[in-house]
Scaffold this active site. Structure first.
Site, PDB file in Angstrom:
ATOM      1  N   HIS B 135       0.846  -1.202   0.000  1.00 57.85           N
ATOM      2  CA  HIS B 135       0.000   0.000   0.000  1.00 57.85           C
ATOM      3  C   HIS B 135       0.882   1.254   0.000  1.00 57.85           C
ATOM      4  CE1 HIS B 135      -3.421   2.563   1.463  1.00 57.85           C
ATOM      5  NE2 HIS B 135      -2.424   3.212   2.033  1.00 57.85           N
ATOM      6  N   GLU B 136       1.891   1.253   0.848  1.00 56.35           N
ATOM      7  CA  GLU B 136       2.776   2.421   0.928  1.00 56.35           C
ATOM      8  C   GLU B 136       3.547   2.615  -0.372  1.00 56.35           C
ATOM      9  OE1 GLU B 136       2.381   4.471   3.157  1.00 56.35           O
ATOM     10  OE2 GLU B 136       1.205   3.248   4.517  1.00 56.35           O
ATOM     11  N   GLU B 222      -6.177   7.125  -1.124  1.00 58.87           N
ATOM     12  CA  GLU B 222      -6.135   5.942  -0.265  1.00 58.87           C
ATOM     13  C   GLU B 222      -6.731   4.727  -0.972  1.00 58.87           C
ATOM     14  OE1 GLU B 222      -4.579   5.375   2.543  1.00 58.87           O
ATOM     15  OE2 GLU B 222      -3.862   7.431   2.403  1.00 58.87           O
TER      16      GLU B 222
END
Lengths: 189, 318
Positions: B135-136, B222
């Site tokens: 995700h990062e 996000e």
């Protein structure tokens, strides 16, 4: 008159953009393919150290360790013979993957072994090494698919010839045996 | 981004326009130019030092020489995900905090930092850690880190310039409307007053507006990073279970200040706002509702499972 001129300028800009996009994807595909090589090389360099680190603790599983070393040496030899025989290389690498996964299964079978630090590290390193290769292949396949789709789609396909774009082959598992789900025999526990 | 530029142009040159209308002469837009130069200088400085400041404010230390097994695993996972994402390996930082969270910052794929809390390392298994790191790195690959660093720099620049302006104009502001002696200004009296009021209000709410814009960008990003994580690991259920674990550890992450909140995987302030849908939450939260994110990921995971059950070869080809 002006309409034609503006249209011509727009088309020229579009051709430049489409061409550059294809070239960029082509180079990304080549780079992603090289990444697989880099990771395979890393695995070859790592295995002797790993085996040395656990030799003492796993003396009773000598044959498993030897199989790993043998498969590794075979893979190094095939790789050194040149990048042309892709089929042989992938066979050797698959054999090595098989030997490594057998080693992992063997380690799983001795819970008391996992308690000692070396084996835990070995497991982590092996998992990571296999993951790296798998992810490098995944990146290559994703990039190649993107490249293939782009060059076949209209209207980019019109400049595909100009950019010398050709279909990139995806990485597949050739060995039918590899495709099957691995059978893990737990009865000996 | 365009909104930002227009807003800044209004803040600087709008003042000049009003000035020109009120005096009838003074065509040189000195206020706009001075403000622009100052804002650019401040923004550039905070852009360059931003990531370092974020990491410094969390008290993170860089992981260069992994000692424990958990640290080694973190380094391995980050390197694997960097391969999957096709970006150079970011530098790895550990935040000494027991609450699980993670953040990414930097200037782009070639200069990026990934930081995780000690609590995250404790509660996540390998797959979940992998999903969080993916995700990062999704943020890194999408250039979100660059965008966020830029936004933070712009918010900071507006705040600083406004504070400086307030001090400079402190004496002069009261006299400003009385100077409307030019002949054009007399014709456009009401319009001028409205413009001036608007301009002053803009300056007062400037930091708020920039922050709201930053939040809007953050929330949409996000979901995108969640999707990227699923693409890199091919395991959306791992991220779903990681998010569930992070969610259930409800204590706020104390070492992450609100200034860095929009960089994290989950809102570190533990605000109840994050869990609500609706326009207010939409405008003020840094993150989309956790429940929505988990539901989306699970949907992806089950779709994948169903497909694999249907045709076997696709799963083997991965």
């Amino acid at each position: 008159m002006w309409v034609v001129l503006i249209l011509a300028v727009v088309i020229v800009f579009w051709v430049i953009a489409a061409y550059n996009g294809l070239i960029s994807l082509k180079n990304q595909t080549v780079n992603a393919f090289k990444q697989i090589d880099v990771q395979l090389k890393r695995r070859h360099d790592l295995i002797p150290n790993l085996v040395n680190a656990v030799k003492g603790a796993m003396d009773f599983e000598r044959s498993t360790l030897e199989a790993v070393i043998q498969a590794r040496n075979q893979a190094v030899k095939v790789n050194a013979s040149g990048p042309d025989n892709v089929k042989q290389i992938s066979q050797a690498e698959n054999a090595l993957s098989g030997a490594l996964s057998r080693l992992l299964v063997t380690v799983e079978r001795y819970p008391e072994l996992k308690a000692t630090g070396n084996i835990g590290q070995l497991q982590e390193e092996l998992t990571s090494t296999e993951n790296r290769i798998a992810f490098a292949r995944q990146l290559y396949n994703d990039t190649a698919t993107q490249y293939n789709t782009k060059q076949q789609q209209f209207p980019t396909t019109l400049v595909a010839g100009l950019a010398h774009a050709e279909r990139a082959d995806l990485w597949e598992i050739e060995d039918q045996a590899e495709r099957a789900v691995p059978q893990v025999d737990l009865s000996r526990r | 981004m365009l909104g930002f530029i227009l807003f800044f142009a209004w803040l600087g040159f709008g003042g000049d326009y009003i000035w020109a209308m009120s005096t009838g002469h003074h065509p040189f837009p000195w206020l706009g130019i001075v403000l622009s130069v100052a804002a650019v200088a401040i923004a550039w400085y905070s852009y360059k030092t931003g990531p370092d400041k974020v990491l410094w404010s969390t008290g993170a230390h860089e992981l260069t020489d992994p000692q424990t097994d958990a640290e080694q695993q973190l380094v391995n996972v980050v390197e694997e995900m960097a391969i999957a994402a096709g970006v150079p390996r970011p530098s790895i930082w550990i935040i000494p905090d027991d609450d699980p969270n993670a953040l990414a910052t930097g200037h782009g794929p070639n200069d990026s930092h990934v930081a995780v809390t000690a609590g995250l390392l404790k509660i996540c298994n390998r797959d979940e850690l992998q999903a969080v790191i993916a995700h990062e790195l999704g943020h890194v690959k999408n250039l979100d880190v660059r965008l966020m660093t830029t936004l933070a720099a712009l918010v900071g620049a507006v705040l600083l310039v406004r504070n400086g302006m307030g001090r400079m104009m402190g004496g002069g502001r009261g006299r400003l409307p009385e100077r409307s002696s030019g002949r054009r200004a007399k014709d456009a009296g009401p319009l001028l007053a409205i413009l001036l009021a608007l301009w002053i209000i803009s300056w007062i709410i400037a930091p708020l507006v920039t922050q709201l814009l930053a939040l809007a960008v953050s929330r949409r990003r996000e979901y995108l990073a969640d999707d990227m994580s699923a693409q890199f690991t091919r395991n959306p259920l791992a991220l779903a279970s990681a998010l569930e674990k992070i969610e259930s550890a409800s204590a706020p992450t104390e070492s992450i200040k609100s200034g860095a909140a929009h960089l994290c995987i989950a809102d570190p302030l533990g605000r109840r706002l994050t869990n609500h849908e609706g326009w207010l939450a939409d405008a003020l939260a840094t993150h989309p509702p956790m429940g929505m994110r988990i539901t989306k990921l699970k949907g992806m995971g089950y779709a994948q499972l169903k497909k694999e059950g249907g045709s076997f070869t696709s799963s083997a080809l991965g």
